[in-house]
Design an enzyme around this catalytic site. Structure first.
Site, PDB file in Angstrom:
ATOM      1  CG  ASP A 141      -1.806   1.148   1.391  1.00 31.82           C
ATOM      2  OD1 ASP A 141      -2.357   1.604   0.372  1.00 31.82           O
ATOM      3  OD2 ASP A 141      -1.947   1.638   2.528  1.00 31.82           O
ATOM      4  CE1 TYR A 152      -4.007   0.671  10.259  1.00 29.02           C
ATOM      5  CE2 TYR A 152      -3.255  -1.579   9.881  1.00 29.02           C
ATOM      6  CZ  TYR A 152      -3.017  -0.216   9.913  1.00 29.02           C
ATOM      7  OH  TYR A 152      -1.772   0.267   9.604  1.00 29.02           O
ATOM      8  CD  GLU A 180      -0.194  -5.948   7.291  1.00 28.41           C
ATOM      9  OE1 GLU A 180      -0.693  -5.857   6.160  1.00 28.41           O
ATOM     10  OE2 GLU A 180      -0.610  -5.300   8.265  1.00 28.41           O
TER      11      GLU A 180
END
Ligand code: GCB
Length: 585
Positions: A144, A441, A388
């Site tokens: 991202d 999150y 991740e």
């Protein structure tokens, strides 16, 4: 090169260091994938060319994204796979015999990402002729941040004698009254040489001397390297001067290198992270190398601004999410005592092909390059080998076992981790890490808008991980997007109030769990940053507590109050640091 998007491109002059994507008005360069060419002519000092037998001329790139081939005067001198890390070549033989004639440096760069590069990616051809033009393709990525490319860091030419100091490795151990500095020096070019070493303190006084390629220096009453806000004089570094002398081609050659050395120790227990034997709590940020116009290009004023903001914030640490940062940034971390979790570009490892042998071998090489670059830095307290990854896939077990074992073999002095967002019960890599780093999150990607779920979900997250591994835990990411200037009370998503409220919910759980085994919190993110275009990104990721132009959002003040409070609770902080004034000078 049949399709315009595939035609090789020449970068406009003067654009180093910078990403090429944002500096022109040409939209096709913004998302360009393929070969880009750079070329420059330089006049070398005559002295470099006259003593050709004894002078070694080296061409060094701080980093270039991603695959580079370099020619000097039309002769290929090196190729390198991967961005974010330096590479260099001895170009002496190519430049000799041409005094007064400019030396031509040519670089071809290709920014294509494949399942076996780091980060990985894939090229997808769109074959439906009713929807896409002929040969249309896209570069898919699973991370991202905007995939900026170009020559991102300084390019330098330097010289050494033909017999030279190639590498130095330093590790330190210490007790209150005495420290030991273990060193290893490698010399290339001859086996007949002598080495002498002297360690000086900041007053210039020699505190220890040594000789030979390996040994130990004893320092009485050492000044230890301490993190920012843990000591009134953080970031103390000695200078290790290494002097080599050798006879070659009838001449006496001398090479001298001065290495800053911080004396500190790092240990991990089942509940704590100890620096110099004292518990260290990471209250810091995740960053990006990212800014308007220059993209990922190195920029001194930006770097200095960021360090001033970190100090203003009371941040004592950051993770180099999601790739190694410029050496100049790391130098400032050493000097200011900002503690670093040094991450390699293992971000977005999601496809099963990216866990195969080809990818694994490349990952090992990248860790070697990273450790060779940063091993002597006191600020680096832990390596992170990935962010991740799909660590719930079965091949992730062998993959991370191997990468982590290799990292520890290269550097037994530091703990190793990778950052996970996998379920604690399914993560195949977690058994091999020293510290659990977990991203979550809650109330954003999960239960969006429901701040009230955070206390329960975050507490459960910590308890599950701790129960399974009995290792200390860092909340390595948490955050919410906020559009600067967007307000809403009661707090709604994307407003500055929501970002603040989400932080406060997380903080109340951290405050309970940091009494037990939670050893750190790193906000996502220090500043807003550019990403690929998409339906969830409005000109980039807005989870910064500062805007992309480094102006504070409301959340920055919440975090600042908290970080200073945590720092001031620490019994080792002398009274002088209990005011901000010192740092606002
Ligand atoms: C994550 C990633 C980070 C993203 C962030 C987000 O988990 O590690 O690279 O930018 O979430 O904002 O989605």
């Amino acid at each position: 090169w049949t399709h315009p998007r595939q035609s090789p491109r020449t970068c406009p002059g003067g654009s180093v260091p910078a990403s090429f994507n944002d500096i022109t008005q040409d939209p096709s360069l913004e998302n360009y994938i393929g070969w880009v060419w750079y070329e420059k002519e330089v006049l070398l000092p005559l002295r470099w060319l006259q003593d050709d037998l004894n002078t070694r001329v080296v061409l060094r790139f701080g980093s270039a994204h991603y695959y580079s081939i370099v020619w000097v005067n039309g002769v290929q001198v090196m190729e390198h796979e991967g961005g974010h890390l330096p590479f260099e070549a001895d170009i002496s033989s190519v430049i000799q015999g041409s005094p007064g004639i400019p030396c031509r440096i040519t670089v071809a760069l290709n920014n294509t990402l494949t399942p076996h590069t780091l980060p990985p990616g894939s090229i997808q051809y769109m074959n439906d002729k009713t929807r896409y033009p002929k040969n249309y393709f896209v570069q898919n990525i699973r991370f991202d941040f905007f995939n900026y490319a170009g020559i991102h860091r300084p390019v330098v030419l330097y010289t050494t004698p033909s017999v030279y100091i190639d590498d130095i490795t330093v590790t330190t151990t210490s007790s209150e009254s005495v420290a030991m500095v273990q060193y290893q020096v490698s010399v290339v070019g001859s086996t007949l040489y002598s080495l002498s070493l002297s360690l000086r303190d900041q007053e210039g006084k020699v505190v220890a001397t040594g000789d030979g390629p390996a040994g130990e220096l004893k320092v009485l009453n050492p000044n230890l390297w301490w993190p920012y806000l843990m000591h009134e004089n953080p970031g103390y570094r000695y200078s290790l001067e290494v002097k080599m002398q050798a006879q070659a081609n009838g001449a006496l050659l001398e090479d001298v290198y001065t290495l800053p050395v911080g004396i500190r120790t790092v240990h991990v227990t089942s509940t704590q992270f100890l620096i110099n034997g004292r518990p260290f709590y990471f209250h810091g940020v995740n960053k990006h190398e990212d800014a308007d116009i220059r993209g990922k290009g190195f920029d001194w004023p930006l770097v200095v601004k960021d360090f001033n903001l970190l100090r203003w914030l009371g941040a004592n640490s950051f993770r180099t999410s999601h790739y190694p940062y410029a050496e100049e940034i790391m130098d400032l971390c050493d000097a200011y005592g900002i503690v670093v979790i040094d991450e390699c570009p293992g971000v977005g490892i999601k496809m099963s092909e990216s866990f195969g042998n080809k990818s694994l071998q490349h990952h090992l090489v990248v860790m070697e390059e990273l450790i060779r670059r940063d091993k002597n830095r006191p600020s680096v307290v832990m390596w992170s080998v990935a962010n991740e990854p799909a660590s719930e896939l079965p091949p992730a077990g062998y993959y991370f076992k191997t990468v982590i074992a290799h990292t520890k073999a290269l550097d037994p002095s530091r703990p190793v981790t990778f950052v996970t967002d996998a379920n604690y019960a399914l993560d195949h890599g977690a058994p091999y890490v020293d510290v659990i780093c977990v991203n979550s999150y809650f109330s954003w990607y999960h239960d969006p808008g429901h701040l009230e779920v955070i206390p329960l979900q975050l507490t459960t997250q910590f308890e599950n991980w701790y129960k399974t591994y009995q290792k200390p835990i860092i909340q390595s990411e948490y955050g919410a997007d906020s559009v600067p200037g967007l307000h809403s009370d009661p707090p709604l998503m994307f407003s500055e109030e929501y970002q603040k409220a989400m932080l406060r919910e997380y903080h109340s759980v951290f405050d309970k769990k940091r009494k037990e085994y939670v050893i750190g919190e790193l906000i996502w993110n220090f500043a807003d940053f550019m990403t690929n275009q998409g339906t969830t990104r409005v000109l980039g990721n807005k989870k910064g507590i500062f805007t992309r132009q480094r102006q504070p959002k409301s959340a920055a003040f919440v975090l600042r109050e908290r970080y200073w409070k945590i720092a001031n609770e620490s019994s080792c902080l002398p009274p002088i640091i209990k005011s901000h004034a010192l740092f606002l000078k």
